[in-house]
Each structure stands twice: as C-alpha cells, then as structure tokens.
Design a protein around this motif. Structure first.
Motif, PDB file in Angstrom:
ATOM      1  N   HIS A  42      -3.940  12.632   3.543  1.00 21.92           N
ATOM      2  CA  HIS A  42      -2.997  12.240   4.586  1.00 21.92           C
ATOM      3  C   HIS A  42      -2.930  13.284   5.684  1.00 21.92           C
ATOM      4  N   ARG A  43      -3.051  14.568   5.348  1.00 24.17           N
ATOM      5  CA  ARG A  43      -3.034  15.608   6.385  1.00 24.17           C
ATOM      6  C   ARG A  43      -4.181  15.407   7.380  1.00 24.17           C
ATOM      7  N   VAL A  93      -2.190  14.050  -0.732  1.00 21.92           N
ATOM      8  CA  VAL A  93      -1.516  14.626   0.433  1.00 21.92           C
ATOM      9  C   VAL A  93      -2.540  15.248   1.379  1.00 21.92           C
ATOM     10  N   LEU A 153      -2.017   4.137  -0.004  1.00 17.29           N
ATOM     11  CA  LEU A 153      -1.998   4.663   1.358  1.00 17.29           C
ATOM     12  C   LEU A 153      -2.893   3.828   2.269  1.00 17.29           C
ATOM     13  N   ILE A 171      -4.112   6.916  -3.098  1.00 18.12           N
ATOM     14  CA  ILE A 171      -5.019   6.670  -1.977  1.00 18.12           C
ATOM     15  C   ILE A 171      -5.142   5.168  -1.733  1.00 18.12           C
ATOM     16  N   PHE A 192     -11.640   6.813   3.600  1.00 15.49           N
ATOM     17  CA  PHE A 192     -11.071   7.510   2.462  1.00 15.49           C
ATOM     18  C   PHE A 192     -11.993   7.334   1.262  1.00 15.49           C
ATOM     19  N   SER A 234     -12.698  11.501   4.463  1.00 14.20           N
ATOM     20  CA  SER A 234     -11.840  12.359   3.653  1.00 14.20           C
ATOM     21  C   SER A 234     -12.289  12.322   2.200  1.00 14.20           C
ATOM     22  N   TYR A 284      -5.851  12.563   7.914  1.00 16.36           N
ATOM     23  CA  TYR A 284      -5.573  11.300   8.598  1.00 16.36           C
ATOM     24  C   TYR A 284      -4.598  11.519   9.747  1.00 16.36           C
ATOM     25  N   ARG A 285      -3.526  12.230   9.469  1.00 12.46           N
ATOM     26  CA  ARG A 285      -2.487  12.468  10.473  1.00 12.46           C
ATOM     27  C   ARG A 285      -3.018  13.319  11.635  1.00 12.46           C
ATOM     28  N   VAL A 307      -1.870   1.792   5.622  1.00 14.46           N
ATOM     29  CA  VAL A 307      -2.323   2.151   6.968  1.00 14.46           C
ATOM     30  C   VAL A 307      -3.176   1.043   7.583  1.00 14.46           C
TER      31      VAL A 307
END
Length: 262
Positions: free
Chosen positions: A122-123, A119, A168, A165, A142, A92, A125-126, A172
């Motif tokens: 995270h999109r 964000v 985050l 980041i 990341f 990412s 990642y999700r 995670v």
C-alpha cells in the motif's frame, strides 16, 4: 471519451527486484523495451542486474527501497522518476517468508509479515497512483499468492497478508474505475525463488508434510520466476480499453505418459 494510448516510453518501478520474480520481471520488461527501476533493500544486487540489463542494450537503474519505511518509499519513487521519468507501471513484489505454527508465532512476527507484504504494498501504491490518476493512465501490478485461495499451514501471517492484498486490490479496482489507471493482481503458485531459502530444514520438512497431509501439494513441480515475469508482461502490455484484473499462474503437473510423437 477515448482512452489515452500507452506512450512509447513507459518507465517501470519494480519493488523487490533484487532476486526471484522481481529480478526476472525487470530483465523481461527491459528486453521488451521498458526502462526499469530496480528497487530493494539489497540495492547492490539491483545494481548487478541493472548493469547486466544495460550491457544487453536496455535501460535500467537501481534504487534503494525498504517498503516498511514510508520515507524510503517516497525517496525511492523520487529517485526512480528523476532517472527515468514519470512512473507508468509499478510492480509491488517485495517480501520475505517467515514460517511457524500460528499459535507459536509472536504478534510481533505476525505483524512484521503483514507490514512487509500488505502495508508495504500500500505504501508503494499510495506513492505512485495519485500521479497516474492525474495523467489518466498507468498500471499497478500487485504480486499476490494462491495461498489467498488455498491457505497453507505454517504460514498464517503470510496467508493473512496475501489475503489482504486480494481485498486491497478488489477495493482499489472499484475506486480506480473511470480514472484510466488499472490495478491488477497476479497470483503465483509454488515458485522457486530466494524467498524462504533461509528456513531451517526441520521446520521446512514439518511444513511440507502438513501440506501433503491436507492435499495442498499435488505434485512437486515449481514455477520459475520467468513464468511470472511473462504474466506480468502480458498484464501491462494489454492495450488501453481492456483490463486483465486477475491472473493466476500455476505449475503444470508432471506428464503421466509420453507424447505420441516423442
């Protein structure tokens, strides 16, 4: 319980692959034998790089991606997997840079930077990690920044996003412990990329002078995107059972004297 070894084929999705670190990473990993999906808003640039990779014997596809649009992220992942198979590695790194003094930056401008860099990450990642958890393996890298450790003036929104980041990733990593999925962060120092090249000269000069005033520009050397690509390559190539959680890469300072065997 033994770790599931890396499969021979490990498709990679790279967000922000149209230039800079993302493009260099795509070429580096493709040269190492990884199938790569290059994703960015400038999909035409991704196509050019993908064609170069395939011409050199690698495997690559280009897919459109806007990390600020959740449906675009979902579609991107679906297209990448349809072309290459399940995503084993995701990087990412999509983003841009808007600068300005914190008290002159509008809330909308501030939020835009956070939306893209934090964000947006995270999109992605999700969108890919649940399937990795199901398979019991995978790498998510990341691309952070050393500004999370050493904030620089004129980039408050970018600093806030990259600090996010860091938070985050720290979270995670705890959540993924025992799943077989590895989340890592790579923090580049100052790097020559296309990001920020559209800034006006007056603001750029003021920003750099402030960096110097606060001791944040020790020397004028910059990293090349290829340096970061090598770091990312080392992270994802680490055999199962080990985890490179944080990698920091900084430009080496200029030599102050010649070597003895020059």
């Amino acid at each position: 319980m033994a770790f599931i070894p890396h499969p021979d084929r490990r498709p990679v999705l790279i967000a922000g692959a149209s230039s800079g670190i993302g493009a260099a990473t795509a070429e580096y990993l493709a040269d190492a034998g990884y199938p790569v999906a290059l994703a960015a808003r400038r999909v035409d640039k991704c196509h050019e790089i993908a064609e170069k990779i395939t011409a050199n014997g690698g495997e690559a596809v280009a897919v459109p991606l806007d990390v600020t649009d959740e449906q675009s992220v979902v579609d991107c992942v679906a297209k990448a997997q349809a072309a290459l198979g399940p995503i084993e590695i995701a990087v990412s790194g999509a983003g841009d840079l808007a600068i300005g003094l914190s008290y002159e930056t509008s809330s909308d401008e501030f939020a835009s930077q956070v939306n893209i860099h934090l964000v947006g990450a995270h999109r992605i990642y999700r969108a890919v990690v649940p399937d990795m958890i199901e398979r019991g393996r995978g790498d998510f890298v990341f691309i952070g920044s050393d500004v999370a450790l050493h904030p620089r003036p004129w980039s408050s929104a970018y600093v806030a996003a990259k600090s996010g980041i860091d938070g985050l990733v720290a979270t995670v990593q705890l959540e993924l412990e025992g799943t077989g999925v590895r989340a890592s962060i790579i923090r580049p120092g100052q790097t020559i990329t296309g990001m920020g090249m559209n800034l006006d000269q007056k603001s750029t000069d003021a920003m750099l002078n402030d960096w110097i005033r606060h001791g944040l520009a020790r020397h004028g050397n910059f990293l090349a995107p290829e340096h970061l690509a090598q770091g990312i390559g080392a992270i994802v190539a680490m055999p199962r059972g080990a985890h490179m959680r944080v990698v920091e890469i900084e430009a080496e300072g200029a030599l102050t004297k010649k070597g003895t065997d020059a």
